[in-house]
Design an enzyme around this catalytic site. Sequence first.
Site, mmCIF file in Angstrom:
data_model
loop_
_atom_site.group_PDB
_atom_site.id
_atom_site.type_symbol
_atom_site.label_atom_id
_atom_site.label_comp_id
_atom_site.label_asym_id
_atom_site.label_seq_id
_atom_site.Cartn_x
_atom_site.Cartn_y
_atom_site.Cartn_z
ATOM 1 N N ASP A 179 -2.855 9.946 3.898
ATOM 2 C CA ASP A 179 -4.253 9.537 4.066
ATOM 3 C C ASP A 179 -4.986 10.508 4.987
ATOM 4 O OD1 ASP A 179 -6.653 8.264 4.259
ATOM 5 O OD2 ASP A 179 -5.925 6.545 5.424
ATOM 6 N N ASP A 236 1.369 6.189 5.771
ATOM 7 C CA ASP A 236 0.428 5.233 5.187
ATOM 8 C C ASP A 236 0.972 4.569 3.911
ATOM 9 O OD1 ASP A 236 -1.934 3.936 5.730
ATOM 10 O OD2 ASP A 236 -3.194 5.301 4.568
ATOM 11 N N ASP A 267 -12.400 6.623 3.847
ATOM 12 C CA ASP A 267 -11.169 6.405 4.620
ATOM 13 C C ASP A 267 -10.723 4.942 4.568
ATOM 14 O OD1 ASP A 267 -9.025 7.026 6.182
ATOM 15 O OD2 ASP A 267 -10.140 7.159 8.070
ATOM 16 N N LYS A 301 0.848 -1.203 0.000
ATOM 17 C CA LYS A 301 0.000 0.000 0.000
ATOM 18 C C LYS A 301 0.883 1.253 0.000
ATOM 19 C CE LYS A 301 -3.382 2.452 2.960
ATOM 20 N NZ LYS A 301 -4.249 2.399 4.146
ATOM 21 N N ARG A 358 -7.770 -0.734 0.983
ATOM 22 C CA ARG A 358 -8.305 -1.942 0.334
ATOM 23 C C ARG A 358 -8.705 -1.653 -1.106
ATOM 24 N NH1 ARG A 358 -12.742 -2.513 4.976
ATOM 25 N NH2 ARG A 358 -11.032 -1.525 6.095
ATOM 26 N N GLU A 388 -9.610 3.316 2.225
ATOM 27 C CA GLU A 388 -9.122 3.449 0.852
ATOM 28 C C GLU A 388 -8.005 2.458 0.514
ATOM 29 O OE1 GLU A 388 -7.901 5.085 3.333
ATOM 30 O OE2 GLU A 388 -5.796 4.670 2.944
ATOM 31 N N LYS A 392 -10.527 12.306 8.514
ATOM 32 C CA LYS A 392 -10.053 11.872 9.820
ATOM 33 C C LYS A 392 -10.053 13.047 10.802
ATOM 34 C CE LYS A 392 -6.835 8.282 8.244
ATOM 35 N NZ LYS A 392 -7.460 7.154 8.943
HETATM 36 N N1 BES Z 1 -4.502 4.124 7.018
HETATM 37 C C1 BES Z 1 -5.669 3.843 7.768
HETATM 38 C C2 BES Z 1 -5.421 2.801 8.855
HETATM 39 C C3 BES Z 1 -4.597 3.218 10.021
HETATM 40 C C4 BES Z 1 -5.148 3.960 11.038
HETATM 41 C C5 BES Z 1 -3.294 2.809 10.127
HETATM 42 C C6 BES Z 1 -4.378 4.315 12.127
HETATM 43 C C7 BES Z 1 -2.537 3.144 11.230
HETATM 44 C C8 BES Z 1 -3.081 3.896 12.228
HETATM 45 C C9 BES Z 1 -6.772 3.289 6.875
HETATM 46 O O1 BES Z 1 -6.791 3.796 5.591
HETATM 47 C C10 BES Z 1 -8.067 3.620 7.526
HETATM 48 O O2 BES Z 1 -8.320 4.769 7.714
HETATM 49 N N2 BES Z 1 -8.849 2.609 7.865
HETATM 50 C C11 BES Z 1 -10.078 2.779 8.522
HETATM 51 C C12 BES Z 1 -11.062 1.785 7.948
HETATM 52 C C13 BES Z 1 -12.447 1.937 8.451
HETATM 53 C C14 BES Z 1 -13.049 3.233 7.948
HETATM 54 C C15 BES Z 1 -13.265 0.761 7.984
HETATM 55 C C16 BES Z 1 -9.879 2.539 10.023
HETATM 56 O O3 BES Z 1 -9.142 1.633 10.373
HETATM 57 O O4 BES Z 1 -10.459 3.279 10.806
HETATM 58 ZN ZN ZN Z 2 -7.882 5.610 5.428
HETATM 59 ZN ZN ZN Z 3 -4.958 4.457 4.819
#
Ligand code: BES
Ligand code: ZN
Ligand code: ZN
Length: 496
Positions: free
Chosen positions: A266, A284, A343, A261, A347, A345, A273
């Site tokens: 992000d 990210d 968010d 990734k 995946r 994103e 966020k």
């Molecule tokens: N990059 C983030 C995941 C992340 C968050 C990594 C904090 C490290 C620390 C990812 O893109 C994300 O925001 N995922 C969301 C998914 C949710 C909306 C289903 C998450 O984990 O909150």
């Molecule tokens: Zn995200």
């Molecule tokens: Zn992310």
Amino acid sequence: MKISMVSSRTKCTAGMVVLFAGSITKKKDPEMTWLSHFPSELDKARITHNMPSHFKGDAGQSLFWRAEKHSPAILVLGTGSNKKLTAENARVCSATIMRVAKQEQLKSVRICSPSSLAANEAAIGFTEGLLLCDYKFTTFKAPDKNDVAVENIEVSVDKFSMSLNKIVETNAIIADATNFARWLGDCPGNFMTPTQLGQEAENVAKGTKLKVTVWDKKRIEKEKMESFLGVSYGSAQEPKFIVMEYKGGPVKQKPFCLVGKGLTFDSGGISIKPSGGMEEMKYDMCGGAAVIAAMSAIAKLKLKINAIAFVPATENMPGAAANKPGDIRKARNGKTIEVNNTDAEGRLILADALCYACEQKPGMILDAATLTGAMVIALGNTHTGFFSRNDDLSKKIDRAAATSGECVWRMPLVDEHVKDMKGYFADLTNLAPSRNAGSATAAAFLEAFVEKDIPWAHFDIAGTAWNVGNRLPYAAGKGASGAIVRTFIEMARAYK
Ligand code: BES
Ligand code: ZN
Ligand code: ZN
């Protein structure tokens, strides 16, 4: 910094000598076998008598002093009551050695490796530990005048052989690759854009057999990667798809395949966020960085395998053309996806990359991504969680991680998680109905883009990609860790 293995009979000229002592119970009756390692010019008896009583040789204890003006400084590290030490002990000890050497501004160090540590483990552990501890992210800072580089480190062992320096060479490549991934991660988002990440992949490939191709937006459109592209529409930065190829194996060998990734920043997009801590989302792209770095090591180690890697790189921003919650995008394999949270994103960009990876008929696919906050909740910053339905592959991963010294933990991925990702208006949704098991449902989403017969594992490095210094003495307190680089390289070294 030059690291070399030498025989313990080699004369020592270093500014600091590092010795090891196991736990001792009585001061008068110590197991001080390490005294035999002392340079002859030092007065053994005097040192024994001067030994401060707090120092018992317990693991983590250290004792530093300068005996006389012209003799080297002495650092004794406790090794505890462990009978047998491992490469990991050496990595951990390296942190204290580098800290003291830097503090005392000593340019040369002799480490008298303890006899309870096998010579090859010493070569692996000290090489990696010292080089990882030598990393500091200073690219955007004025030079620190007090920062004196440690130039020369000799590790002496009783059972010396020339092959030990070959190990140093190999593990220095592995540590350098890890540090390179850390550097990519530490660079700020305004510098480490998708374009820059592609450029860095090209740069690191120079002088090796790695072939790097960076696709621009036009090519990505032509390749029908609409799920990936959708994430990029809110950003002013052009998305890039980084392709790395290495041919070192038999023509007929199915390639070893890595996917990472490469989300260079992000913000969450329209599902934005919270502002607190958002600066951490420059990290990210650490999955992509790990993949690029591992490929560079595969090439530098001249492994006799075929390997390919794919890094979809983009920002996730809330621009005017950004994905909106509810939007539907079609991935390269024809499956449609409801984007119910912009968010989620990672995946979306990995979906297309995994489709493309499968088309190359690889022998296995390993992907790395800072994919879910849920992963951080589940395993904290100790273990990288991995998801695979393939038991054989999972065993190989456990073995590779045991060799690399990284902590990984297999997580469940079952049909229940798959059900959660079924869409209402499209084939799939990128958002599960509940936050529970959020990293498993994310893995289940990815699985929809991987062909059944290809061994595949997904590594969620969200908890381990940065700020792990509180648990790993040889990682920086703050900053990228290079998580999973070493394990990916071990997987490549064991690949057949
Ligand atoms: N990059 C983030 C995941 C992340 C968050 C990594 C904090 C490290 C620390 C990812 O893109 C994300 O925001 N995922 C969301 C998914 C949710 C909306 C289903 C998450 O984990 O909150
Ligand atoms: Zn995200
Ligand atoms: Zn992310």
